[in-house]
Design a protein around this motif. Structure first.
Motif, PDB file in Angstrom:
ATOM      1  N   SER A  61       0.853  -1.191   0.000  1.00  8.96           N
ATOM      2  CA  SER A  61       0.000   0.000   0.000  1.00  8.96           C
ATOM      3  C   SER A  61       0.883   1.233   0.000  1.00  8.96           C
ATOM      4  O   SER A  61       2.086   1.148   0.178  1.00  8.96           O
ATOM      5  CB  SER A  61      -0.847   0.028   1.276  1.00  8.96           C
ATOM      6  N   CYS A  62       0.258   2.416  -0.175  1.00 13.49           N
ATOM      7  CA  CYS A  62       1.087   3.622  -0.119  1.00 13.49           C
ATOM      8  C   CYS A  62       0.746   4.441   1.120  1.00 13.49           C
ATOM      9  O   CYS A  62       0.906   5.648   1.147  1.00 13.49           O
ATOM     10  CB  CYS A  62       0.924   4.439  -1.391  1.00 13.49           C
ATOM     11  N   LYS A  63       0.266   3.775   2.150  1.00 10.21           N
ATOM     12  CA  LYS A  63       0.027   4.386   3.476  1.00 10.21           C
ATOM     13  C   LYS A  63      -0.731   5.723   3.407  1.00 10.21           C
ATOM     14  O   LYS A  63      -0.331   6.704   4.007  1.00 10.21           O
ATOM     15  CB  LYS A  63       1.367   4.619   4.193  1.00 10.21           C
ATOM     16  N   GLY A  64      -1.789   5.760   2.602  1.00  6.90           N
ATOM     17  CA  GLY A  64      -2.640   6.957   2.617  1.00  6.90           C
ATOM     18  C   GLY A  64      -2.156   8.144   1.810  1.00  6.90           C
ATOM     19  O   GLY A  64      -2.863   9.129   1.671  1.00  6.90           O
ATOM     20  N   PHE A  65      -0.926   8.119   1.297  1.00  8.89           N
ATOM     21  CA  PHE A  65      -0.484   9.226   0.439  1.00  8.89           C
ATOM     22  C   PHE A  65      -0.847   8.896  -0.998  1.00  8.89           C
ATOM     23  O   PHE A  65      -1.073   7.744  -1.336  1.00  8.89           O
ATOM     24  CB  PHE A  65       1.046   9.375   0.494  1.00  8.89           C
ATOM     25  N   LYS A  66      -0.814   9.923  -1.842  1.00  8.28           N
ATOM     26  CA  LYS A  66      -0.956   9.607  -3.265  1.00  8.28           C
ATOM     27  C   LYS A  66       0.453   9.373  -3.805  1.00  8.28           C
ATOM     28  O   LYS A  66       1.313  10.247  -3.735  1.00  8.28           O
ATOM     29  CB  LYS A  66      -1.626  10.782  -3.991  1.00  8.28           C
ATOM     30  N   ALA A  67       0.704   8.166  -4.305  1.00 15.48           N
ATOM     31  CA  ALA A  67       2.054   7.865  -4.787  1.00 15.48           C
ATOM     32  C   ALA A  67       2.186   8.257  -6.251  1.00 15.48           C
ATOM     33  O   ALA A  67       1.280   8.039  -7.048  1.00 15.48           O
ATOM     34  CB  ALA A  67       2.334   6.374  -4.626  1.00 15.48           C
ATOM     35  N   LYS A  68       3.338   8.866  -6.608  1.00 13.98           N
ATOM     36  CA  LYS A  68       3.582   9.181  -8.021  1.00 13.98           C
ATOM     37  C   LYS A  68       4.020   7.918  -8.753  1.00 13.98           C
ATOM     38  O   LYS A  68       4.568   6.991  -8.154  1.00 13.98           O
ATOM     39  CB  LYS A  68       4.692  10.223  -8.124  1.00 13.98           C
ATOM     40  N   LYS A  69       3.829   7.929 -10.073  1.00 15.72           N
ATOM     41  CA  LYS A  69       4.244   6.778 -10.887  1.00 15.72           C
ATOM     42  C   LYS A  69       5.733   6.892 -11.226  1.00 15.72           C
ATOM     43  O   LYS A  69       6.233   7.994 -11.464  1.00 15.72           O
ATOM     44  CB  LYS A  69       3.485   6.777 -12.216  1.00 15.72           C
ATOM     45  N   ILE A  70       6.394   5.740 -11.301  1.00 18.55           N
ATOM     46  CA  ILE A  70       7.768   5.809 -11.786  1.00 18.55           C
ATOM     47  C   ILE A  70       7.741   6.054 -13.290  1.00 18.55           C
ATOM     48  O   ILE A  70       6.775   5.717 -13.972  1.00 18.55           O
ATOM     49  CB  ILE A  70       8.574   4.510 -11.485  1.00 18.55           C
ATOM     50  N   LEU A  71       8.822   6.662 -13.826  1.00 20.67           N
ATOM     51  CA  LEU A  71       8.832   7.034 -15.243  1.00 20.67           C
ATOM     52  C   LEU A  71       9.458   5.948 -16.104  1.00 20.67           C
ATOM     53  O   LEU A  71       9.074   5.752 -17.241  1.00 20.67           O
ATOM     54  CB  LEU A  71       9.624   8.333 -15.429  1.00 20.67           C
ATOM     55  N   ASP A  72      10.450   5.252 -15.546  1.00 17.11           N
ATOM     56  CA  ASP A  72      11.162   4.289 -16.385  1.00 17.11           C
ATOM     57  C   ASP A  72      12.022   3.366 -15.525  1.00 17.11           C
ATOM     58  O   ASP A  72      12.400   3.724 -14.418  1.00 17.11           O
ATOM     59  CB  ASP A  72      12.064   5.043 -17.366  1.00 17.11           C
ATOM     60  N   VAL A  73      12.316   2.190 -16.073  1.00 19.49           N
ATOM     61  CA  VAL A  73      13.263   1.278 -15.414  1.00 19.49           C
ATOM     62  C   VAL A  73      14.556   1.362 -16.202  1.00 19.49           C
ATOM     63  O   VAL A  73      14.547   1.257 -17.426  1.00 19.49           O
ATOM     64  CB  VAL A  73      12.741  -0.176 -15.444  1.00 19.49           C
ATOM     65  N   LEU A  74      15.696   1.565 -15.509  1.00 19.30           N
ATOM     66  CA  LEU A  74      16.926   1.878 -16.230  1.00 19.30           C
ATOM     67  C   LEU A  74      17.867   0.687 -16.419  1.00 19.30           C
ATOM     68  O   LEU A  74      18.905   0.826 -17.039  1.00 19.30           O
ATOM     69  CB  LEU A  74      17.687   2.990 -15.490  1.00 19.30           C
ATOM     70  N   ASP A  75      17.566  -0.462 -15.817  1.00 18.71           N
ATOM     71  CA  ASP A  75      18.504  -1.585 -15.916  1.00 18.71           C
ATOM     72  C   ASP A  75      17.826  -2.842 -16.419  1.00 18.71           C
ATOM     73  O   ASP A  75      16.628  -3.013 -16.244  1.00 18.71           O
ATOM     74  CB  ASP A  75      19.091  -1.900 -14.532  1.00 18.71           C
ATOM     75  N   ASP A  76      18.627  -3.735 -17.003  1.00 16.77           N
ATOM     76  CA  ASP A  76      18.039  -5.010 -17.402  1.00 16.77           C
ATOM     77  C   ASP A  76      18.451  -6.135 -16.454  1.00 16.77           C
ATOM     78  O   ASP A  76      18.098  -7.277 -16.628  1.00 16.77           O
ATOM     79  CB  ASP A  76      18.424  -5.356 -18.847  1.00 16.77           C
ATOM     80  N   TYR A  77      19.256  -5.807 -15.436  1.00 16.71           N
ATOM     81  CA  TYR A  77      19.578  -6.807 -14.409  1.00 16.71           C
ATOM     82  C   TYR A  77      19.836  -6.042 -13.120  1.00 16.71           C
ATOM     83  O   TYR A  77      20.222  -4.881 -13.161  1.00 16.71           O
ATOM     84  CB  TYR A  77      20.824  -7.623 -14.815  1.00 16.71           C
TER      85      TYR A  77
END
Length: 817
Positions: A61-77
């Motif tokens: 859960s995000c404990k009652g806050f509004k969580a922002k979305k991540i923009l990108d994943v930078l690694d393949d491992y």
């Protein structure tokens, strides 16, 4: 790329690379979820910026806050295994340092991404420029931007001669002549690719065979596969030759990622020598306890007693059991030797991490470890973070060495972290040294560490003969004799005449001079802290930089009453010049911070010593580190007291280690070595103990002094370094922090805990690069107590608002300068 650590939850916990202590929660878009594992980097929005963060774990859960979305994943491992995260959290907590920054320090530099503001010309701007509607200033900006493929805001502002360019750019942005937008930039390093040549599937067409073409085909056939670089060694014109041969089908050319080799020279493999009885005993003892998990050992052995061979046997044993090993060695100029020996034994199973690698080389080594291509990492302090998950042993060679302590950013000590990591991974840790640190030996005394000993030199080479020369005899001598005594110059001459090498050693850090009495040779000490006082030029008094005690500049020597107190000190250049004048026939090399600052310079000098292209080497403590040069038969120490009088409670310990190590450099070949130590205090117990290479004698004398004044290892210390460019504000801020500390201490006092606060006081080096420096020392027998007190203080509202002032927290400080 599905892996076991795949995240199933809608949210993730992320450590961002900003000065914040705790992780933040972000939400995870569906389409990215299958690519995410702990240990990968993500790009996340933070305030108005985009920053790199590290995935720590999934979160329900995000404990009652509004969580922002991540923009990108930078690694393949994952860049580090999941369970290393608890290690990072421990470090962040102990060293009071932001978690994201701890992880950033642990990873090789060059992986980072961040935003850079770039300037683009709009259609309206282009139009205005074509029609000539714009002011000259605006035209200049647009023309500058259009000339470049991508143009950063910084370039525009720097390039303009216009003083109000900032306002101009902002105005142009408002009028929509330009847009400024954030573009992701990578710091750094690319992966290196290389051409490889393989035999072809048979000729499609016939071409003329010159001698060179035939030679090339033979080589490829013999090697089955060879890199273009490898071919060029034999056939310099290979790049031109391969194209027609490939076209005709005689060979195939492929591109492949290659790992850069930091040393460059291939190493011949060796066979393990027969162990001595003593070595066997040590190896057996560690192996016997290996299955019972974590156990720290202190391996003390005189220089030349064969510690490296013991390390290699233990590592071999661990590798055979399918586990990994981390071997830490002191900073760079030493690594070449231990590394060479490990390479010779283990070949390609090794990755190397140290400071003279380029960014790209570092990333390659890291990938090799993370992708499990190697089982052994050998390197300087940062290798303690190697991304292994199945560690069987951690070894720290020369554990007393100061280069294990990082003096910028995250000020960790790799030796201490090796023990912590061993505990977390439940494996043995071996700290080895001929001159152990007081800290580690105290741990043996307290039965926290087990002691292992090697007491004989492998090939029975006797320890060198050490002669002390009393400099007080020459205090009124003429010319060079005061600094290079007749005893020393006679020995240098004899050594050169026999065709051997002499090492002339100056044990000083950059700190120039100290007040020393010319009559009795004692340094001027603070009567409360027992460390050397520093001349405060501005106010013309001697001052202790721990407690602030002062003595007038014309003070008499408290030991003998003489008024001849004079600053003592000289540099390597000066000694080198004297040597040139006294021994014009000798070839000289100087090895100090200045002469080795360029990449590869140190290795070059070390090679010329090994190849005997040098007769006299003049150098600082870089040379004390375990180099093995059989032709050095004489070591001359110009003034053993120089490092004794550094204003620091560890000055004695460092001097002992330095002198004992340097003495161990002489006579490692078949000739008996000689050491001449010049000193103003021949009867000082440290000089005596170093002469006999007697660590225990040193420990018995030094420990009571530390205990009486509650210095480490009998207490824990945290130093706060406060600096800024405005003297009055830095001073006021330092006093403010001290007051907050003292107020919190009052609250704690009720529980009856002993915490000492020393300062605030100006640092002994009062100004570095035009920043004024103040410091506060907090010490107590209880580590958790000091830690808690400093944490609360750093979070106090009056301390967090610090415009223009830097506060650095140094836990277990090494240099009190």
């Amino acid at each position: 790329m599905h892996n076991s650590g795949m995240i199933q939850t809608p949210f993730i916990s992320v450590a961002v690379t900003l000065p914040v202590m705790k992780p933040y929660t972000y939400s995870m878009p569906e389409h990215l979820r299958e690519f995410c594992s702990p240990g990968m980097r993500v790009l996340v929005p933070f305030g108005k910026r985009r920053v790199t963060g590290y995935i720590l774990s999934g979160q329900e859960s995000c404990k009652g806050f509004k969580a922002k979305k991540i923009l990108d994943v930078l690694d393949d491992y994952p860049l580090f295994p999941e369970h290393e995260i608890s290690f990072f959290k421990w470090i962040s907590d102990y060293y009071i340092h932001p978690l994201g920054d701890v992880i950033k320090t642990a990873l090789p530099s060059g992986l980072d991404r961040h935003d850079v503001s770039c300037v683009f010309v709009t259609d309206k701007g282009q139009d205005g420029l074509n029609k000539g509607h714009l002011a000259p200033g605006e035209e200049q900006v647009l023309e500058f931007v259009l000339k470049r493929q991508s143009c950063t805001l910084k370039q525009v502002l720097k390039n303009s001669r216009n003083a109000s360019v900032n306002a101009l750019v902002r105005r142009m942005e408002k009028q929509d002549l330009i847009t400024v937008s954030a573009v992701l930039k990578k710091d750094g390093a690319k992966i290196k690719k290389e051409k490889f040549i393989l035999p072809g599937d048979g000729p499609k067409s016939v071409i003329r065979m010159s001698k060179k073409r035939l030679k090339l085909l033979c080589l490829v056939k013999e090697k089955k596969e060879i890199s273009l670089t490898g071919l060029k060694k034999d056939i310099p014109t290979a790049p031109a030759l391969i194209k027609p041969l490939a076209k005709a089908g005689y060979i195939k050319i492929i591109q492949r990622q290659v790992f850069r080799d930091p040393l460059g020279d291939p190493v011949e493999s060796d066979t393990p020598p027969e162990l001595t009885l003593e070595q066997k005993k040590v190896v057996k003892q560690v192996q016997a306890g290996i299955n019972s998990g974590f156990c720290p050992y202190l391996l003390s052995g005189i220089t030349g007693s064969g510690k490296t061979e013991v390390y290699m046997r233990l590592v071999m044993d661990v590798i055979n059991k399918g586990k990994n090993a981390i071997v830490l060695v002191p900073e760079i100029s030493l690594i070449s030797q231990t590394e060479r020996r490990f390479r010779a034994r283990f070949g390609e199973k090794i990755a190397v991490i140290h400071s003279s690698l380029s960014k790209g080389e570092r990333i390659d080594q890291w990938r090799k470890i993370a992708l499990k291509k190697v089982g052994i990492v050998i390197g300087a302090r940062s290798a303690v973070f190697a991304p292994f998950d199945n560690i069987g042993i951690i070894i720290v060679d020369e554990e007393h060495d100061t280069s294990y302590k990082q003096e910028t950013g995250l000020r960790y000590n790799a030796r201490d972290l090796a023990v912590v990591r061993g505990k977390m991974n439940n494996c043995p840790v071996i700290l080895g040294s001929a001159t152990p640190s007081l800290q580690s030996f105290q741990n043996v005394v307290l039965k926290r560490f087990k002691e292992l000993k090697l007491e004989t030199r492998i090939n029975r080479h006797p320890l060198p003969k050490i002669t002390l020369v009393d400099l007080k005899k020459y205090k009124d001598a003429r010319g060079y004799d005061r600094i290079i005594t007749p005893e020393l110059s006679k020995e240098i001459r004899a050594c050169l005449d026999q065709g051997n090498q002499a090492l002339i050693f100056l044990n000083r850090r950059g700190f120039a001079t100290f007040p020393v009495c010319r009559e009795c040779g004692k340094s001027l000490l603070c009567k409360h802290c027992d460390i050397t006082m520093t001349l405060h030029k501005g106010r013309n008094v001697y001052q202790c930089h721990l407690c602030g005690y002062e003595r007038p500049v014309n003070t008499k020597c408290p030991e003998c009453g003489s008024s001849k107190i004079q600053p003592l000190g000289f540099g390597t250049e000066k000694i080198e010049a004297m040597m040139k004048a006294m021994f014009p026939d000798a070839r000289l090399a100087r090895m100090d911070q200045d002469s080795t600052s360029k990449k590869g310079a140190a290795i070059k000098i070390l090679k010329s010593i090994r190849n005997r292209n040098v007769d006299i080497i003049v150098g600082t403590q870089m040379l004390a580190k375990g180099h093995d040069f059989p032709s050095i038969t004489l070591v001359g120490v110009i003034c053993a007291d120089l490092s004794l009088s550094i204003p620091d409670f560890r000055a004695g310990e460092r001097t002992f280690q330095l002198l004992a190590q340097v003495a161990g450099r002489a006579g490692r070949g078949d000739t008996m070595g000689k050491v001449i130590m010049q000193t103003y205090n021949p009867e000082h117990f440290i000089i005596e103990a170093a002469k006999k290479q007697d660590f225990f004698k040193f420990f018995q004398n030094e420990a009571p002094f530390r205990k009486a004044l509650m210095y480490p290892p009998f207490s824990r210390m945290i130093q706060l370094k406060i600096s800024g460019d405005n003297f009055a504000r830095v001073k006021a801020f330092a006093f403010n922090i001290a007051n907050v500390l003292k107020a919190m201490l009052e609250n704690e006092k009720k529980q009856g805990n002993a915490v000492d606060i020393l300062g605030p006081i100006e640092s002994p080096i009062q100004k570095i690069s035009s920043r004024f420096r103040w410091q506060i020392l907090v010490k107590s027998p209880s580590s958790s107590q000091v830690n808690r007190l400093v944490k609360f203080t750093m979070d106090h509202p009056s301390v967090t608002q610090k415009s223009g002032i830097r506060v650095i927290v140094d836990v277990d400080p090494y240099s009190l300068m």
